[in-house]
Scaffold this motif. Structure first.
Motif, PDB file in Angstrom:
ATOM      1  N   ARG A 118       0.833  -1.214   0.000  1.00 49.02           N
ATOM      2  CA  ARG A 118       0.000   0.000   0.000  1.00 49.02           C
ATOM      3  C   ARG A 118       0.867   1.265   0.000  1.00 49.02           C
ATOM      4  O   ARG A 118       0.582   2.237  -0.710  1.00 49.02           O
ATOM      5  CB  ARG A 118      -0.932   0.007   1.219  1.00 49.02           C
ATOM      6  CG  ARG A 118      -2.307  -0.513   0.865  1.00 49.02           C
ATOM      7  CD  ARG A 118      -3.313  -0.199   1.957  1.00 49.02           C
ATOM      8  NE  ARG A 118      -3.842  -1.473   2.439  1.00 49.02           N
ATOM      9  CZ  ARG A 118      -3.647  -1.982   3.636  1.00 49.02           C
ATOM     10  NH1 ARG A 118      -2.967  -1.329   4.538  1.00 49.02           N
ATOM     11  NH2 ARG A 118      -4.143  -3.153   3.959  1.00 49.02           N
ATOM     12  N   ARG A 119       1.932   1.268   0.810  1.00 53.17           N
ATOM     13  CA  ARG A 119       2.840   2.433   0.862  1.00 53.17           C
ATOM     14  C   ARG A 119       3.495   2.683  -0.491  1.00 53.17           C
ATOM     15  O   ARG A 119       3.605   3.826  -0.956  1.00 53.17           O
ATOM     16  CB  ARG A 119       3.909   2.227   1.934  1.00 53.17           C
ATOM     17  CG  ARG A 119       3.440   2.544   3.339  1.00 53.17           C
ATOM     18  CD  ARG A 119       4.618   2.657   4.289  1.00 53.17           C
ATOM     19  NE  ARG A 119       5.420   1.433   4.303  1.00 53.17           N
ATOM     20  CZ  ARG A 119       5.384   0.513   5.253  1.00 53.17           C
ATOM     21  NH1 ARG A 119       4.589   0.668   6.299  1.00 53.17           N
ATOM     22  NH2 ARG A 119       6.136  -0.553   5.191  1.00 53.17           N
ATOM     23  N   GLN A 120       3.939   1.602  -1.146  1.00 55.96           N
ATOM     24  CA  GLN A 120       4.576   1.756  -2.462  1.00 55.96           C
ATOM     25  C   GLN A 120       3.592   2.300  -3.491  1.00 55.96           C
ATOM     26  O   GLN A 120       3.944   3.180  -4.294  1.00 55.96           O
ATOM     27  CB  GLN A 120       5.126   0.407  -2.942  1.00 55.96           C
ATOM     28  CG  GLN A 120       6.402  -0.020  -2.241  1.00 55.96           C
ATOM     29  CD  GLN A 120       6.910  -1.357  -2.754  1.00 55.96           C
ATOM     30  OE1 GLN A 120       6.169  -2.118  -3.365  1.00 55.96           O
ATOM     31  NE2 GLN A 120       8.179  -1.632  -2.491  1.00 55.96           N
ATOM     32  N   GLN A 122       0.939   4.151  -2.940  1.00 49.69           N
ATOM     33  CA  GLN A 122       0.685   5.566  -2.620  1.00 49.69           C
ATOM     34  C   GLN A 122       1.862   6.440  -3.077  1.00 49.69           C
ATOM     35  O   GLN A 122       1.667   7.545  -3.602  1.00 49.69           O
ATOM     36  CB  GLN A 122       0.446   5.755  -1.117  1.00 49.69           C
ATOM     37  CG  GLN A 122      -0.906   5.253  -0.651  1.00 49.69           C
ATOM     38  CD  GLN A 122      -1.068   5.353   0.860  1.00 49.69           C
ATOM     39  OE1 GLN A 122      -0.101   5.617   1.583  1.00 49.69           O
ATOM     40  NE2 GLN A 122      -2.276   5.101   1.338  1.00 49.69           N
ATOM     41  N   GLY A 123       3.088   5.966  -2.900  1.00 52.20           N
ATOM     42  CA  GLY A 123       4.267   6.702  -3.357  1.00 52.20           C
ATOM     43  C   GLY A 123       4.271   6.874  -4.865  1.00 52.20           C
ATOM     44  O   GLY A 123       4.585   7.957  -5.379  1.00 52.20           O
ATOM     45  N   MET A 124       3.904   5.821  -5.582  1.00 54.50           N
ATOM     46  CA  MET A 124       3.858   5.908  -7.040  1.00 54.50           C
ATOM     47  C   MET A 124       2.766   6.881  -7.497  1.00 54.50           C
ATOM     48  O   MET A 124       2.978   7.651  -8.442  1.00 54.50           O
ATOM     49  CB  MET A 124       3.590   4.523  -7.638  1.00 54.50           C
ATOM     50  CG  MET A 124       4.768   3.585  -7.612  1.00 54.50           C
ATOM     51  SD  MET A 124       4.325   2.064  -8.451  1.00 54.50           S
ATOM     52  CE  MET A 124       5.199   0.886  -7.453  1.00 54.50           C
ATOM     53  N   GLN A 125       1.616   6.841  -6.835  1.00 55.29           N
ATOM     54  CA  GLN A 125       0.534   7.756  -7.210  1.00 55.29           C
ATOM     55  C   GLN A 125       0.925   9.215  -6.959  1.00 55.29           C
ATOM     56  O   GLN A 125       0.672  10.085  -7.795  1.00 55.29           O
ATOM     57  CB  GLN A 125      -0.747   7.412  -6.451  1.00 55.29           C
ATOM     58  CG  GLN A 125      -1.426   6.155  -6.945  1.00 55.29           C
ATOM     59  CD  GLN A 125      -2.621   5.776  -6.097  1.00 55.29           C
ATOM     60  OE1 GLN A 125      -2.811   6.278  -4.990  1.00 55.29           O
ATOM     61  NE2 GLN A 125      -3.439   4.861  -6.630  1.00 55.29           N
ATOM     62  N   SER A 126       1.555   9.516  -5.842  1.00 57.35           N
ATOM     63  CA  SER A 126       1.965  10.892  -5.560  1.00 57.35           C
ATOM     64  C   SER A 126       3.047  11.348  -6.548  1.00 57.35           C
ATOM     65  O   SER A 126       3.048  12.489  -7.015  1.00 57.35           O
ATOM     66  CB  SER A 126       2.451  11.036  -4.120  1.00 57.35           C
ATOM     67  OG  SER A 126       3.617  10.277  -3.925  1.00 57.35           O
ATOM     68  N   SER A 127       3.975  10.450  -6.911  1.00 61.19           N
ATOM     69  CA  SER A 127       5.017  10.784  -7.886  1.00 61.19           C
ATOM     70  C   SER A 127       4.387  11.061  -9.249  1.00 61.19           C
ATOM     71  O   SER A 127       4.804  11.993  -9.955  1.00 61.19           O
ATOM     72  CB  SER A 127       6.012   9.627  -7.981  1.00 61.19           C
ATOM     73  OG  SER A 127       6.934   9.851  -8.999  1.00 61.19           O
ATOM     74  N   GLN A 128       3.402  10.284  -9.614  1.00 66.11           N
ATOM     75  CA  GLN A 128       2.720  10.486 -10.890  1.00 66.11           C
ATOM     76  C   GLN A 128       2.014  11.843 -10.902  1.00 66.11           C
ATOM     77  O   GLN A 128       2.064  12.554 -11.897  1.00 66.11           O
ATOM     78  CB  GLN A 128       1.715   9.343 -11.120  1.00 66.11           C
ATOM     79  CG  GLN A 128       1.043   9.356 -12.468  1.00 66.11           C
ATOM     80  CD  GLN A 128      -0.345   9.994 -12.409  1.00 66.11           C
ATOM     81  OE1 GLN A 128      -0.964  10.117 -11.361  1.00 66.11           O
ATOM     82  NE2 GLN A 128      -0.813  10.439 -13.565  1.00 66.11           N
ATOM     83  N   ARG A 130       2.840  14.554  -9.178  1.00 66.96           N
ATOM     84  CA  ARG A 130       3.853  15.616  -9.205  1.00 66.96           C
ATOM     85  C   ARG A 130       4.448  15.795 -10.590  1.00 66.96           C
ATOM     86  O   ARG A 130       4.670  16.920 -11.049  1.00 66.96           O
ATOM     87  CB  ARG A 130       4.981  15.291  -8.214  1.00 66.96           C
ATOM     88  CG  ARG A 130       4.707  15.657  -6.784  1.00 66.96           C
ATOM     89  CD  ARG A 130       5.989  15.540  -5.975  1.00 66.96           C
ATOM     90  NE  ARG A 130       6.697  14.297  -6.284  1.00 66.96           N
ATOM     91  CZ  ARG A 130       6.849  13.277  -5.444  1.00 66.96           C
ATOM     92  NH1 ARG A 130       6.364  13.362  -4.220  1.00 66.96           N
ATOM     93  NH2 ARG A 130       7.488  12.209  -5.804  1.00 66.96           N
TER      94      ARG A 130
END
Length: 158
Positions: A118-120, A122-128, A130
């Protein structure tokens, strides 16, 4: 039916021709033990039980022995079945406890893996989010900015 053959009986029965059964003849110590001469089987059993002991139903004979044997076999079978069921319950309980112990550690492990996933994500979604605008601008720039030039491998035929 079957007719009885005349001749010696191997068990010392009616056709034993006067041979002693298990001990000396006339001692009263044959196969069945020390019976009193002249006393019938039923009377001997009553004497053996002692005075005042009443018979429990008909006198036991071959049929009585068979029913007692069948009853004992049935009881032994029931006891064996109960032992098997008890053993099966014990083994099942032991298996359940071992499975619970193993699944408990795996349950924690799977929860940790799920949380990390789940953390990974969420990190990918926020990077996308940005980098979305910058990547789209770069892609549109490469597609729309056409520079005509000859490819280096192209050979002009002479």
């Amino acid at each position: 039916g079957g007719q009885r053959r005349a001749g010696p009986c191997p068990r010392g029965g009616p056709g034993a021709q006067g041979r002693p059964r298990a001990a000396a003849a006339g001692t009263g110590q044959g196969r069945r033990g020390g019976r009193r001469p002249g006393v019938g089987v039923a009377a001997a059993r009553r004497l053996h039980r002692g005075p005042g002991v009443a018979a429990a139903g008909p006198e036991p004979g071959p049929a009585g022995r068979r029913t007692r044997k069948a009853r004992r076999l049935k009881q032994a079978k029931e006891e064996a079945q109960m032992e098997v069921e008890q053993y099966r319950r014990e083994r099942e309980q032991e298996f359940q406890s071992k499975q619970q112990a193993a699944m408990g550690s795996q349950g924690n492990l799977s929860a940790e893996v799920e949380q990390a996933t789940r953390r990974q994500v969420q990190g990918m979604q926020s990077s996308q989010q940005r980098n979305r605008e910058r990547v789209l601008a770069q892609l549109l720039g490469m597609v729309c900015d056409v520079r005509p030039q000859v490819h280096p491998n192209y050979r002009i035929a002479a």
